[in-house]
Design a protein around this motif. Sequence first.
Motif, PDB file in Angstrom:
ATOM      1  N   THR A   1       0.855  -1.120  -0.241  1.00 15.51           N
ATOM      2  CA  THR A   1      -0.125   0.161   0.088  1.00 15.51           C
ATOM      3  C   THR A   1       0.705   1.183  -0.026  1.00 15.51           C
ATOM      4  O   THR A   1       2.120   1.138  -0.003  1.00 15.51           O
ATOM      5  CB  THR A   1      -0.765   0.023   1.274  1.00 15.51           C
ATOM      6  OG1 THR A   1      -0.054  -0.010   2.596  1.00 15.51           O
ATOM      7  CG2 THR A   1      -1.714  -1.241   1.266  1.00 15.51           C
ATOM      8  N   CYS A   2       0.295   2.552   0.139  1.00 16.26           N
ATOM      9  CA  CYS A   2       0.848   3.752  -0.150  1.00 16.26           C
ATOM     10  C   CYS A   2       0.961   4.294   1.292  1.00 16.26           C
ATOM     11  O   CYS A   2       1.353   5.366   1.647  1.00 16.26           O
ATOM     12  CB  CYS A   2       0.334   4.736  -0.934  1.00 16.26           C
ATOM     13  SG  CYS A   2       0.396   4.537  -2.535  1.00 16.26           S
ATOM     14  N   SER A   3       0.880   3.323   2.458  1.00 17.51           N
ATOM     15  CA  SER A   3       1.044   3.533   3.834  1.00 17.51           C
ATOM     16  C   SER A   3       1.616   2.631   4.703  1.00 17.51           C
ATOM     17  O   SER A   3       1.482   2.513   5.716  1.00 17.51           O
ATOM     18  CB  SER A   3      -0.562   4.097   4.447  1.00 17.51           C
ATOM     19  OG  SER A   3      -1.064   3.026   4.206  1.00 17.51           O
TER      20      SER A   3
ATOM     21  N   GLN B   1       9.124   1.314   0.497  1.00 17.65           N
ATOM     22  CA  GLN B   1       9.133   1.625  -0.956  1.00 17.65           C
ATOM     23  C   GLN B   1       9.020   0.308  -1.938  1.00 17.65           C
ATOM     24  O   GLN B   1       9.969  -0.529  -1.975  1.00 17.65           O
ATOM     25  CB  GLN B   1      10.311   2.253  -1.525  1.00 17.65           C
ATOM     26  CG  GLN B   1      10.642   2.932  -2.881  1.00 17.65           C
ATOM     27  CD  GLN B   1      11.839   3.515  -3.032  1.00 17.65           C
ATOM     28  OE1 GLN B   1      12.707   3.814  -2.419  1.00 17.65           O
ATOM     29  NE2 GLN B   1      12.014   3.691  -4.526  1.00 17.65           N
TER      30      GLN B   1
ATOM     31  N   GLN C   1       5.728  -1.518  -4.736  1.00 13.64           N
ATOM     32  CA  GLN C   1       4.920  -1.131  -6.145  1.00 13.64           C
ATOM     33  C   GLN C   1       5.815  -0.379  -6.995  1.00 13.64           C
ATOM     34  O   GLN C   1       7.069  -0.698  -7.381  1.00 13.64           O
ATOM     35  CB  GLN C   1       3.942  -0.188  -5.835  1.00 13.64           C
ATOM     36  CG  GLN C   1       2.914  -0.809  -4.664  1.00 13.64           C
ATOM     37  CD  GLN C   1       1.883   0.020  -4.210  1.00 13.64           C
ATOM     38  OE1 GLN C   1       0.844   0.033  -4.625  1.00 13.64           O
ATOM     39  NE2 GLN C   1       2.131   1.035  -3.181  1.00 13.64           N
TER      40      GLN C   1
ATOM     41  N   GLU D   1       6.900   2.910  -6.619  1.00 18.65           N
ATOM     42  CA  GLU D   1       6.902   4.299  -5.791  1.00 18.65           C
ATOM     43  C   GLU D   1       8.141   4.678  -6.193  1.00 18.65           C
ATOM     44  O   GLU D   1       9.186   4.137  -6.459  1.00 18.65           O
ATOM     45  CB  GLU D   1       6.771   4.052  -4.352  1.00 18.65           C
ATOM     46  CG  GLU D   1       5.180   3.612  -3.745  1.00 18.65           C
ATOM     47  CD  GLU D   1       5.278   3.020  -2.381  1.00 18.65           C
ATOM     48  OE1 GLU D   1       4.052   2.758  -2.256  1.00 18.65           O
ATOM     49  OE2 GLU D   1       6.256   3.045  -1.841  1.00 18.65           O
TER      50      GLU D   1
ATOM     51  N   ASP E   1       6.384   5.361  -0.104  1.00 23.52           N
ATOM     52  CA  ASP E   1       4.880   5.689   0.208  1.00 23.52           C
ATOM     53  C   ASP E   1       4.582   6.932  -0.554  1.00 23.52           C
ATOM     54  O   ASP E   1       3.819   7.832  -0.097  1.00 23.52           O
ATOM     55  CB  ASP E   1       4.515   5.661   1.561  1.00 23.52           C
ATOM     56  CG  ASP E   1       4.571   4.376   2.455  1.00 23.52           C
ATOM     57  OD1 ASP E   1       4.499   3.444   1.685  1.00 23.52           O
ATOM     58  OD2 ASP E   1       4.367   4.423   3.509  1.00 23.52           O
ATOM     59  N   CYS E   2       5.279   7.270  -1.589  1.00 21.50           N
ATOM     60  CA  CYS E   2       5.343   8.245  -2.420  1.00 21.50           C
ATOM     61  C   CYS E   2       5.552   8.129  -3.932  1.00 21.50           C
ATOM     62  O   CYS E   2       6.519   7.577  -4.072  1.00 21.50           O
ATOM     63  CB  CYS E   2       5.727   9.683  -1.816  1.00 21.50           C
ATOM     64  SG  CYS E   2       7.692   9.684  -1.804  1.00 21.50           S
TER      65      CYS E   2
ATOM     66  N   CYS F   1       1.204   6.266  -5.943  1.00 17.41           N
ATOM     67  CA  CYS F   1       0.785   7.012  -4.707  1.00 17.41           C
ATOM     68  C   CYS F   1       0.466   8.318  -5.037  1.00 17.41           C
ATOM     69  O   CYS F   1       1.343   9.082  -5.879  1.00 17.41           O
ATOM     70  CB  CYS F   1       1.860   6.930  -3.577  1.00 17.41           C
ATOM     71  SG  CYS F   1       2.212   5.207  -3.006  1.00 17.41           S
TER      72      CYS F   1
ATOM     73  N   LYS G   1       0.742  11.025  -3.379  1.00 20.03           N
ATOM     74  CA  LYS G   1       1.514  11.771  -2.461  1.00 20.03           C
ATOM     75  C   LYS G   1       2.651  12.273  -3.195  1.00 20.03           C
ATOM     76  O   LYS G   1       3.310  11.092  -3.623  1.00 20.03           O
ATOM     77  CB  LYS G   1       1.719  11.357  -0.923  1.00 20.03           C
ATOM     78  CG  LYS G   1       2.703  12.345  -0.232  1.00 20.03           C
ATOM     79  CD  LYS G   1       3.136  11.498   1.026  1.00 20.03           C
ATOM     80  CE  LYS G   1       4.222  12.480   1.961  1.00 20.03           C
ATOM     81  NZ  LYS G   1       4.427  11.534   3.112  1.00 20.03           N
TER      82      LYS G   1
END
Length: 287
Positions: free
Chosen positions: A45-47, A51, A53, A55, A59-60, A64, A66
């Motif tokens: 997930t993005c939370s 790091q 996916q 990203e 998480d950014c 994501c 953000k």
Amino acid sequence: MVMQILNNFLENKYQKKQTIIIAIFLAIFLLFIFVMYSWLRPTQTCSDGKQNQNEEGVDCGGVCGKKCEVKVITEVTVLESGFVPSGVVNSYDVYARIANPNNVFGSSGFQYEFTLKDSAGQIIATKKGSNYMLPGETKYVVENNLVTDQTPDSVEFVATNSTWVEFKDQYEKPRLKVVNKQYNPISSGVGFSEVLGLLKNESPFDFSLISLKIILKDSADKVVALNLTEMRTVKSGENRDFRAVWFSRFLGEVLNVEVQAEANVFDSESFTTKNFVPATYRGTDYR
């Protein structure tokens, strides 16, 4: 003899069969481990504090929403600063030559302050303003008429509160060229001297405002006089004459004329072409 050969054959056949069975069980075991890991592994997930996916950071970026915080290498650098009499009693013009060392970051806006000090280091006059810088740019910042009844000894320039823009793609700097520069004393009429020149807008855009900073230098490359002027509504491909006048006498022999022409590409109001999209010059904002 025949019995020994038969026994060896059966033994080898048994060993091969045993090896195949072991390999099959091992493959099944590894498949089971993979399935269990995939089932028990936490969903990316993005939370999740990692790091993964696609990203760009933890998480950014990527999938994501953000934006990743990007640190600018260096803030605006002051290369030199100085002051000259403005020609008005108890009034001084100040300048700073500054540089943006960042090749992929421009400043869409920063605050600055000029501070005049006397020989004891005491502040005798200040002037604040705001400006902008493109990636890798070197430019002058000029302010006229700092008033003080005391004699200045030095000037300090400080730039703060920059808003940085990351230029991820290629961008086109406004192609503003100044040619045919001439410095002339005024022998008759109003004024002490003048600078004449021709501004050429070779950009594909019309500009509603172009500012010109004129810096006069002597044989030692020392600044002896400063001036500011503006041009309104300059069309793409247009050539336009300009004139800047010094009404009061100043000291020093002028041997070099520098003219800095610029348009604020971060401000959409600087452009008059209706089909222009300011994002052509923009990247991602970071404060």
